[in-house]
Design a protein around this motif. Structure first.
Motif, PDB file in Angstrom:
ATOM      1  N   ARG A 105      19.772  54.246  49.582  1.00  0.00           N
ATOM      2  CA  ARG A 105      18.524  55.187  49.892  1.00  0.00           C
ATOM      3  C   ARG A 105      18.425  56.620  50.004  1.00  0.00           C
ATOM      4  O   ARG A 105      17.370  57.200  49.749  1.00  0.00           O
ATOM      5  N   GLN A 106      19.475  57.279  49.745  1.00  0.00           N
ATOM      6  CA  GLN A 106      19.860  58.534  49.864  1.00  0.00           C
ATOM      7  C   GLN A 106      20.555  59.125  48.539  1.00  0.00           C
ATOM      8  O   GLN A 106      20.475  60.229  48.297  1.00  0.00           O
ATOM      9  N   ALA A 125      14.402  54.329  48.488  1.00  0.00           N
ATOM     10  CA  ALA A 125      14.224  55.050  49.749  1.00  0.00           C
ATOM     11  C   ALA A 125      13.055  54.519  50.601  1.00  0.00           C
ATOM     12  O   ALA A 125      12.923  54.470  51.693  1.00  0.00           O
ATOM     13  N   SER A 174      12.286  61.600  49.055  1.00  0.00           N
ATOM     14  CA  SER A 174      13.023  60.273  49.680  1.00  0.00           C
ATOM     15  C   SER A 174      12.158  59.797  50.949  1.00  0.00           C
ATOM     16  O   SER A 174      12.835  59.317  51.966  1.00  0.00           O
TER      17      SER A 174
END
Length: 296
Positions: A105-106, A125, A174
């Motif tokens: 996700r990052q 994300a 994000s």
């Protein structure tokens, strides 16, 4: 004589100081994932939807599933997908779920280093905590493959991974998934799939000179893909102009066949073969409903 020498020392020291600052610049956030029990079957389904198998399996080279090694040639150099099997040395077998969520996700490695955006983490994300737990559970079932990942083959300055921190500061979005109100559940499901795990805009949106997507031209197609091909405009106006409807688009996402009897080629053929062909009919229809109604 002393002043010129001091200027030369300063000129040499400043780039070094800037590089050190970049290396020390922290990125990412501490994962706040709740203790959720993942469902491997659902995670495997998400992995197909997200293109994990297609990008991390070197089918042409006879590679094993998710062992990496697939080459992606770009103007910045050649990227190679890494080993995602459960091997503790060469894969992600030594990771924990916090490492996994931060990577997916990052776009940050367990060592705190940024991943190149060839890995579509800006789209991931939008995955929920449960999505991540399910994916993690699925990856635990992947047999280990003792195959080292191939190093990225990039020229200067793109081989300086720390410089990606500047790129992230300029372009990274994000934000999590935010469903559009006033739409049907099917439309919102299609929005989640297209904008999230399926990352359609990664190939169907043109990019600027630094490789960032041009948001104002979202889904308007791209003239230059990594494989040298092109992607068509898939906004609703363009799709309808070319004769697409919900049933035809859903069918094409299952079979790769277009309404005029042609077939998807290039990378889109692989997307269907390794991804959308495995989705449920309902999810393919949801994608079609969303795309055909997106800009109306």
């Amino acid at each position: 004589m002393k002043k010129p020498i001091l200027f030369m020392v300063a000129a040499l020291a400043l780039p070094g100081a800037a590089f050190t600052a970049l290396e020390q610049w922290p990125i990412g956030n501490e994962p706040q994932l709740e203790a959720l029990e993942g469902v491997p079957d659902r995670g495997a389904y998400l992995a197909r939807m997200a293109g994990c198998i297609a990008c991390h399996t070197n089918v042409a080279g006879g590679g094993k599933p998710l062992a990496g090694g697939l080459a992606l040639k770009t103007d910045f150099g050649t990227f190679y997908s890494p080993n995602l099997t459960s091997d503790k040395e060469q894969g992600i077998g030594a990771w924990n779920i916090d490492d996994f969520v931060q990577a997916v996700r990052q776009g940050v490695s367990p060592e705190g280093k940024p991943y190149y955006p060839a890995f579509p983490y800006p789209f991931y994300a939008k995955l929920s905590d449960q999505d991540i737990a399910d994916l993690w559970a699925a990856f635990q079932t992947v047999p280990p493959v003792d195959e080292p990942s191939i190093l990225q083959d990039l020229g200067f300055p793109f081989n300086i991974r720390a410089s990606l921190k500047i790129w992230r500061g300029l372009f990274l979005d994000s934000t999590g998934f935010k469903p559009t109100g006033g739409k049907s559940e099917m439309w919102q499901r299609g929005q989640y799939i297209v904008e999230g795990p399926a990352h359609c805009a990664a190939c169907h949106t043109p990019r600027n000179i630094l490789g960032a997507r041009q948001a104002e031209l979202n889904l308007h197609g791209a003239d230059k893909l990594p494989d040298g091909g092109k992607s068509p405009d898939i906004t609703s106006k363009a799709l309808k102009k070319r004769g697409w409807d919900k049933d035809g688009l859903a069918y094409a996402l299952r079979t790769g066949l277009t309404p005029d009897g042609d077939v998807f080629g290039g990378s889109m053929g692989e997307v269907v073969r390794d991804g959308t062909a495995f989705l449920t009919q309902e999810d393919r229809e949801a994608m079609a409903i969303f795309l055909l109604d997106l800009d109306e």
